[in-house]
Design a protein around this motif. Structure first.
Motif, mmCIF file in Angstrom:
data_model
loop_
_atom_site.group_PDB
_atom_site.id
_atom_site.type_symbol
_atom_site.label_atom_id
_atom_site.label_comp_id
_atom_site.label_asym_id
_atom_site.label_seq_id
_atom_site.Cartn_x
_atom_site.Cartn_y
_atom_site.Cartn_z
ATOM 1 N N MET A 47 0.832 -1.194 -0.142
ATOM 2 C CA MET A 47 -0.136 0.014 -0.235
ATOM 3 C C MET A 47 0.813 1.237 -0.001
ATOM 4 O O MET A 47 0.498 2.315 -0.352
ATOM 5 C CB MET A 47 -0.844 0.041 1.362
ATOM 6 C CG MET A 47 -1.708 -1.145 1.133
ATOM 7 S SD MET A 47 -2.952 -0.993 2.370
ATOM 8 C CE MET A 47 -1.948 -1.414 4.016
ATOM 9 N N HIS A 91 -1.367 -2.375 -4.563
ATOM 10 C CA HIS A 91 -2.328 -1.568 -4.156
ATOM 11 C C HIS A 91 -2.016 -0.157 -4.577
ATOM 12 O O HIS A 91 -0.928 0.466 -3.871
ATOM 13 C CB HIS A 91 -2.431 -1.729 -2.701
ATOM 14 C CG HIS A 91 -3.353 -0.641 -1.841
ATOM 15 N ND1 HIS A 91 -4.419 -1.053 -1.316
ATOM 16 C CD2 HIS A 91 -2.990 0.679 -1.756
ATOM 17 C CE1 HIS A 91 -4.833 0.211 -0.793
ATOM 18 N NE2 HIS A 91 -4.156 1.074 -1.248
ATOM 19 N N PRO A 149 -4.311 2.758 -6.024
ATOM 20 C CA PRO A 149 -5.115 3.674 -6.570
ATOM 21 C C PRO A 149 -4.836 4.700 -7.498
ATOM 22 O O PRO A 149 -4.068 5.529 -6.996
ATOM 23 C CB PRO A 149 -6.035 3.987 -5.436
ATOM 24 C CG PRO A 149 -5.193 3.984 -4.367
ATOM 25 C CD PRO A 149 -4.073 2.658 -4.596
ATOM 26 N N GLU A 209 -7.262 -2.136 -6.814
ATOM 27 C CA GLU A 209 -7.293 -0.751 -6.475
ATOM 28 C C GLU A 209 -7.921 0.178 -7.538
ATOM 29 O O GLU A 209 -8.111 1.326 -7.332
ATOM 30 C CB GLU A 209 -6.460 -0.082 -5.550
ATOM 31 C CG GLU A 209 -5.985 -0.709 -4.425
ATOM 32 C CD GLU A 209 -7.243 -0.430 -3.142
ATOM 33 O OE1 GLU A 209 -8.191 0.529 -3.479
ATOM 34 O OE2 GLU A 209 -7.332 -1.042 -2.213
ATOM 35 N N ALA A 225 -16.176 -1.335 -2.110
ATOM 36 C CA ALA A 225 -15.790 -1.080 -3.154
ATOM 37 C C ALA A 225 -16.174 -1.874 -4.354
ATOM 38 O O ALA A 225 -16.028 -3.114 -4.190
ATOM 39 C CB ALA A 225 -14.156 -1.067 -3.255
ATOM 40 N N GLN A 260 -17.988 3.571 -2.008
ATOM 41 C CA GLN A 260 -16.552 3.567 -2.478
ATOM 42 C C GLN A 260 -15.881 4.026 -1.075
ATOM 43 O O GLN A 260 -16.596 4.370 -0.141
ATOM 44 C CB GLN A 260 -16.479 4.892 -3.466
ATOM 45 C CG GLN A 260 -16.820 4.451 -4.589
ATOM 46 C CD GLN A 260 -15.953 5.091 -5.733
ATOM 47 O OE1 GLN A 260 -14.838 5.380 -5.652
ATOM 48 N NE2 GLN A 260 -16.633 5.484 -6.884
ATOM 49 N N ILE A 261 -14.718 3.516 -1.069
ATOM 50 C CA ILE A 261 -13.849 3.929 0.181
ATOM 51 C C ILE A 261 -12.936 5.101 -0.275
ATOM 52 O O ILE A 261 -12.459 5.675 0.798
ATOM 53 C CB ILE A 261 -12.925 2.767 0.400
ATOM 54 C CG1 ILE A 261 -11.785 2.588 -0.537
ATOM 55 C CG2 ILE A 261 -13.772 1.388 0.650
ATOM 56 C CD1 ILE A 261 -10.825 1.419 0.010
ATOM 57 N N LEU A 262 -13.042 5.644 -1.184
ATOM 58 C CA LEU A 262 -12.423 6.922 -1.568
ATOM 59 C C LEU A 262 -13.226 7.936 -0.882
ATOM 60 O O LEU A 262 -14.731 7.777 -0.671
ATOM 61 C CB LEU A 262 -12.531 7.497 -3.015
ATOM 62 C CG LEU A 262 -11.648 6.588 -3.762
ATOM 63 C CD1 LEU A 262 -11.929 6.768 -5.301
ATOM 64 C CD2 LEU A 262 -10.289 7.022 -3.547
ATOM 65 N N PHE A 295 -13.499 2.559 6.897
ATOM 66 C CA PHE A 295 -12.596 3.117 5.927
ATOM 67 C C PHE A 295 -12.161 4.584 6.423
ATOM 68 O O PHE A 295 -11.462 5.055 5.494
ATOM 69 C CB PHE A 295 -12.963 2.877 4.600
ATOM 70 C CG PHE A 295 -12.868 1.544 4.382
ATOM 71 C CD1 PHE A 295 -11.466 0.808 4.138
ATOM 72 C CD2 PHE A 295 -13.967 0.640 4.071
ATOM 73 C CE1 PHE A 295 -11.329 -0.570 3.824
ATOM 74 C CE2 PHE A 295 -13.860 -0.871 3.733
ATOM 75 C CZ PHE A 295 -12.457 -1.383 3.533
ATOM 76 N N ILE A 330 -6.089 5.965 1.536
ATOM 77 C CA ILE A 330 -7.127 6.122 0.417
ATOM 78 C C ILE A 330 -7.681 7.384 0.367
ATOM 79 O O ILE A 330 -7.952 8.057 1.266
ATOM 80 C CB ILE A 330 -8.331 5.096 0.582
ATOM 81 C CG1 ILE A 330 -8.102 3.567 0.764
ATOM 82 C CG2 ILE A 330 -9.239 5.036 -0.518
ATOM 83 C CD1 ILE A 330 -7.526 3.017 -0.474
ATOM 84 N N LYS A 350 -8.973 11.751 5.560
ATOM 85 C CA LYS A 350 -9.419 10.809 6.198
ATOM 86 C C LYS A 350 -8.858 11.207 7.856
ATOM 87 O O LYS A 350 -8.136 12.317 7.915
ATOM 88 C CB LYS A 350 -8.360 9.428 6.148
ATOM 89 C CG LYS A 350 -8.908 8.758 4.691
ATOM 90 C CD LYS A 350 -10.190 8.136 4.841
ATOM 91 C CE LYS A 350 -10.632 7.860 3.575
ATOM 92 N NZ LYS A 350 -10.347 6.395 3.076
#
Lengths: 574, 574
Positions: free
Chosen positions: B176, B203, B205, B225, B250, B402-404, B540, B546, B550
């Motif tokens: 990640m 991973h 994105p 991703e 996702a 979505q996790i965004l 998340f 991501i 956050k």
């Protein structure tokens, strides 16, 4: 490479990929083959420390090469090849394959192993290391191939276990003893068990049905012996990788290609198995197979996958077979995907072929070349006589372009008690002279299909035990040819009477020469031979694992029964 | 298995394949999916000692099962799944996945590793061994995920080196920290170097262009991703295996499926990544992904390859993913290739699912379940106050499904010096309470998109460090919910005022329960929530890898800059 070095290398590659530093080399604006997406894209290929770091636009290199208009493909791979059949030692072969765009082969050194065992394999490993060319090996599974012949050496369980540790040995080579597998033969099963979890190559001509299932259930995962479409389909369904063979003697491409489609093509690759030096010189290697496949209608990209990504995946070569970041910079620059004409080849990012010619490839000096004396007692022309023991004899019938033979039964021509060659019927005398142990054993038989009108051909290449095999008209022809082989320490000879017409010395175990490819021609002109590759054909006549009828130093073998049979037919046994 | 045993087993399998002895089990006359040839063929499947020994006609078994009309496929595989997201311990999850035809998963235990390090991974390995279900693991590459949050544990170089030796650990789990890779961060590169030659999952994105090339040149070979078609195409071209993710939060299937064609489909597989228990209960697992893929127009056989042969090849699981001799008898019998309705499942030749229900699967008794106390100092409702330090604040905007997330800047609602939730504007208070070290640290922020009109939701599942995350209206709601989590030793809670409305205890590291799937529902009814999976979404919001915004226990993180940012906007900084 130390951990520290490996980390520093990775860090530098990442910088080059991000264009923070120039790459060592950039191939600019080529038509790059993408074996993953099945596309061709105009891109730069950036190479750093021998590895592809970026495929994209705008890369700058310390060196830049304009390849606009040319096709840039991954280096080609031959997934199954016996180096010894080319008669070149590995380091010589490398140069001869590179000019055809091949950068890796997976080879089974069972020829040299049959002659000199582990010592022969160690020589192959040593002579193939540190080349700008990748030679991987499979551990020979069947040395000797059978109990029906006399080989120079045997590889047992322990020998194989010692080979597993070699990083360039990828698995177990073609398990030719499929009858042994089917019978659950302890020694055979032990070998399969030893290589559990690794690649195990198969060799199972005509095997279908429940026996094929049994063979596969034992862990065998490929086959290159299939010449029949329906048989190939069944093997594909059974999970085998189908190695479509297009070699010198055996050509299965045309027969099998109709089976390949977009849904299943990942399960196929092209291999040559046995390639004769003249074929390599005149036609090429995988480049020639690609040309033919495309001519036969295969999509060029699918064809390329079959000699790049597909074999790399099968053999677990995870950084080979693609033009992509993180992959080795083994690249071939070709004119187009029709003629597959090789312009340049890069191995680990180094230019090794330019304008189709080798550059920067200095032949290595291996002081130690193994020798293996030809051990045969003194011979005379009379050694090659065949005593008549019946009116009709089994005759080996050669099938042009195949290594399979047929059994024929013919009236023999004779001079009272001795059998004569019958050039009218094209029936010649065929001899296999044991050369490893000095037993003096000679197998004697008759062969149809060579067309020789006079003289003899002899060879110390005779699969798989590589005794001396000779086919000829008169005893004196046979004697002269075999004697010349003894003198050279192995080789190929064409002789007539007491004269040598052509010869090639194969001083490495009687199989390979240390000379370059160009010097290895021994075409037996003027003897009337009707075969295009008579020495190759000859060399398979002693191989008692390919049906139907073969000759070893111990006598005739009916491969269908895997048993010796007499030369003369007992009339009541028919 | 000893060598001797292994040889005897092979010998018996060969006999069964040849029909010299009856097989243990024969599935008669099913429509057998052949992932190699891309066909469906009516065949018997003969199974002996847990292995498929023959696929063909006329097999006899000690037990025979008529599956005529049904489809027999290889057991399904999920190539990337975090077990912890299902909230089930591995042995419980196994049963819940088997009924959906899944027989193997490749999982990354980085959730439990973030809480309890190696001890957590060892628990996962122990709890998943000797099951009629294959659980493989990847070694977590990023524990902790970032320096921007407080995790319960860290995995260093040595920890990872100790994991390499485990036979069920196949490689390095999703890297990640792609910024770390791109920056050439020594610690990150060390890990990649350690796993050289093994599978390294990615991973990344939104990573494209030269940075993508750099990431791949470092050895990363997959990505799950990707939600954008063009990005997926570029990753495919760069040699990545595209793991099309269709999980709870996702869902990328619909967006990415147009990229898949017959030329490139081998490079794709389907994965779920994070699957919430209710989703698993109501919709299923890979069976549901297959249904959707086929509904969207994908050829059913290609779809099946993407959850059988393709992941097996990628992860080097050479005896899984196909119905063929020598492969494990991991089989799913389905009604058809449209509804993918699972009738029966065999694992290693044993019936484990019949009529869609688990049979012969006794829950293992693992006496040792690890505990990990929730370490938070005593709290009061006032602990959840946010002091007003400006007129406008950064608000995390949830994107449903979505996790965004997105960054919004909003005027804050306040009561003089304290910020209030603004239910009109759907802006709630969001808290992350550090629970591993007892630091008492609380990250405080605002979130848009939950739609709660009253009460609070709290969870000890909060990727990747799994501190306690809570979103709610009033401080008392937040306090009640977090306190209940502390009492249970971890879990999910919905609270209003001083009342607990719903709760699920997750006593294994605050992530997993030892109870079965059916007991794991904590839907926060009646609070007005507009999200379908609010706990999943919540979990998340603390994941600072991501984009875009956050919250961790240390505060707000702008993932685009990979840096902490203040909650309140400095007016002159806009």
């Amino acid at each position: 490479m130390s951990d520290k070095q490996s980390i520093e290398f990775l860090q530098e590659r990442i910088k080059a990929a991000r264009r923070q530093i120039p790459s060592d080399l950039v191939l600019k604006k080529g038509r790059v083959v993408n074996v993953f997406s099945g596309e061709i894209l105009e891109m730069d290929v950036a190479i750093h420390q021998g590895v592809i770091v970026g495929v994209g636009a705008g890369y700058q290199g310390k060196e830049e090469v304009d390849v606009k208009g040319c096709t840039v493909a991954p280096g080609l791979t031959d997934g199954h090849m016996h180096i010894e059949s080319t008669m070149l030692i590995p380091s010589r072969l490398a140069a001869s394959l590179l000019v055809h765009g091949t950068t890796a082969i997976i080879s089974d050194p069972h020829e040299i192993a049959n002659v000199m065992g582990l010592e022969g394999i160690r020589f192959m490993l040593r002579d193939s290391q540190a080349l700008p060319f990748d030679i991987f090996f499979m551990a020979p599974s069947c040395v000797p191939a059978t109990h029906l012949e006399t080989s120079g050496a045997a590889l047992d369980q322990e020998d194989l276990a010692s080979l597993i540790k070699e990083p360039r040995i990828l698995g177990l080579a073609e398990m030719m003893n499929y009858p042994g597998v089917l019978a659950g033969d302890e020694k055979v099963i032990e070998k399969l068990s030893l290589f559990r979890g690794r690649v195990i190559d198969g060799h199972a001509p005509s095997l279908v049905g429940h026996d094929l299932q049994a063979y596969c259930s034992a862990g065998v995962r490929s086959d290159h012996e299939t010449s029949d479409l329906q048989e190939a389909r069944e093997k594909l369904q059974a999970g085998m990788r189908i190695m479509i063979r297009e070699g010198t003697s055996a050509k299965n491409l045309e027969a099998l290609l109709p089976l390949v489609n977009e849904k299943n093509s990942r399960r196929f690759c092209f291999v040559t198995d046995d390639l004769h030096p003249e074929d390599l010189l005149e036609r090429g290697h995988m480049d020639d197979v690609l040309r033919k496949a495309v001519r036969l209608g295969l999509d060029p990209l699918t064809a390329l996958q079959m000699v790049t990504l597909n074999p790399a995946e099968f053999f677990g070569l995870h950084d080979r077979g693609a033009v992509a970041p993180g992959y080795r910079a083994d690249l071939v620059v070709m004119e187009n995907l029709e003629n597959f004409s090789v312009e340049m080849v890069y191995k680990d990012g180094r230019l090794v072929v330019r304008n189709g010619k080798i550059v920067h490839f200095s032949q290595k000096k291996d002081e130690y070349l193994p020798s293996w004396p030809i051990k045969i007692p003194s011979l005379t022309p009379e050694s090659f006589r065949i005593r008549k023991q019946g009116a009709r004899a089994r005759v080996i019938e050669v099938i042009p372009g195949q290594i399979l033979t047929k059994v024929r039964v013919e009236e023999v021509l004779s001079d009272r008690e001795w059998v004569l060659s019958d050039i009218q019927q094209d029936v010649l005398k065929l001899m296999v002279v044991e050369r490893h142990k000095g037993t003096g054993r000679i197998g004697r038989a008759l062969v149809h299909g060579f067309g020789l009108k006079r003289g003899a051909l002899a060879s110390s290449v005779a699969h798989d035990s590589h005794n001396i095999i000779a086919a000829g008209v008169e005893d004196i022809d046979l004697f002269t040819a075999v004697e010349q082989i003894r003198r050279m320490g192995g080789g190929l000879v064409a002789a007539e009477g007491k004269r040598i017409l052509a010869k090639v010395a194969l001083e490495i175990g009687g199989l390979m020469s240390k000379e370059p490819l160009e010097s290895l021609s021994a075409q037996p002109k003027s003897l009337g031979c009707i075969l295009s590759e008579p020495f190759m054909t000859l060399s398979f006549l002693a191989l008692p694992v390919i049906p139907e009828l073969k000759l070893t130093d111990r006598g005739l073998v009916d491969v269908r029964m895997f048993a010796e049979v007499p030369l003369f037919v007992q009339e009541d046994s028919l």
